[in-house]
Enzyme design. Structure first.
Site, mmCIF file in Angstrom:
data_model
loop_
_atom_site.group_PDB
_atom_site.id
_atom_site.type_symbol
_atom_site.label_atom_id
_atom_site.label_comp_id
_atom_site.label_asym_id
_atom_site.label_seq_id
_atom_site.Cartn_x
_atom_site.Cartn_y
_atom_site.Cartn_z
ATOM 1 N N ASP A 147 44.303 -23.376 5.839
ATOM 2 C CA ASP A 147 45.153 -23.102 4.672
ATOM 3 C C ASP A 147 46.633 -23.429 4.952
ATOM 4 O O ASP A 147 47.438 -23.508 4.026
ATOM 5 C CB ASP A 147 45.003 -21.642 4.189
ATOM 6 N N HIS A 148 46.978 -23.660 6.215
ATOM 7 C CA HIS A 148 48.350 -24.048 6.577
ATOM 8 C C HIS A 148 48.458 -25.531 6.943
ATOM 9 O O HIS A 148 49.472 -26.162 6.703
ATOM 10 C CB HIS A 148 48.846 -23.194 7.758
HETATM 11 ZN ZN LIG Z 1 46.919 -18.298 6.421
#
Ligand SMILES: [Zn+2]
Length: 262
Positions: A82-83
């Site tokens: 998610d990063h």
């Molecule tokens: Zn995260």
């Protein structure tokens, strides 16, 4: 510090004088409002921290926001998808290297690690190694704004989990280290990887440390009461937590058992 921005409508557009959050549209129970993508610097040269997931619209929005300013480097607080998922695409859009602790997530020659100092124009960013949430977690201290970018080590709401590639003993050490540093340098804001800006770093870190100790005490007590498996412990210790979060809680309990039995 001047100019702490905390919009009422959520994390998008939050930040400090030289750090602006452009929120990615990937909200979930684990990512809260979504991933915070941080643009550091207001001059001709910037750093971008955590491009977020591989979402074309989000990455294009961040690139457009830059209006042609040079991206000196893309930094990752850690390698979780998610990063980092959009890092390679974003690197292609803006022509910048990706620097991360984990070589698997780098694009270009340069790594990233504790003690490194990066610059965007005359703005300095100091890298602080904070393993625990994941083995490769880093925080970034922005002296000009007295702000620390914390990735998933400290979130804007709730608490973080120890991922399977993390370690609770490391995490507790990292929280202590961050707290000591925040006190020493007079930090005035934490800029997390998810959720809103935290204007009271010491209070937030004390809350995190107290929460971890409390959970460990609860797990010891649940075991004394006969709970044996991670699932049985979750059913007792996380009884008041929504069941949809139990798989994450079980992951956290496993990390805590490894800590207690290690
Ligand atoms: Zn995260």
């Amino acid at each position: 510090m001047s100019g702490l921005r905390i919009p009422l409508e959520g994390p998008d557009g939050a930040g400090t004088d030289h750090a602006l959050n452009l929120l990615a549209p990937n909200p979930s129970e684990m990512t809260l409002d979504g991933t915070n993508t941080w643009v550091i610097g207001r001059g001709e040269e910037v750093l971008v921290v955590d491009p977020g997931p591989d979402d074309d619209k989000h990455l294009a929005r961040v690139a457009e926001h830059l209006e042609g300013r040079r991206v000196a480097a893309i930094l990752l607080t850690h390698g979780h998808h998610d990063h980092s998922g959009g890092a390679a695409t974003f690197a292609g859009l803006v022509g910048a290297p990706v620097r991360a602790l984990d070589p698997a997530h780098r694009l270009g020659e340069e790594g990233l690690g504790d003690g490194d100092v990066l610059t965007a124009g005359d703005l300095e960013v100091h890298v602080v190694g904070t393993p625990g949430h994941s083995f490769d977690s880093l925080c970034f201290w922005l002296p000009r704004d007295r702000a620390i970018l914390t990735g998933d080590t400290v979130l804007g709401r709730g608490t973080t989990v120890i991922a399977p590639d993390g370690d609770l003993a490391d995490y507790l050490r990292s929280l202590d280290l961050l707290r000591a540093r925040a006190e020493r340098v007079g930090a005035e804001a934490l800029l997390p990887g998810h959720g809103p800006v935290l204007p009271d770093p010491i209070g937030a870190l004390d809350g995190y440390i107290a929460h971890r100790r409390r959970r460990l005490d609860q797990i010891r007590e649940a075991r004394r009461g006969g709970a044996a498996t991670p699932r049985e412990i979750v059913e007792i210790v996380y009884a008041d937590v929504d069941r949809s979060l139990w798989p994450a809680a079980e992951m956290s309990v496993r990390a805590q058992l490894a800590y207690l039995d290690g």
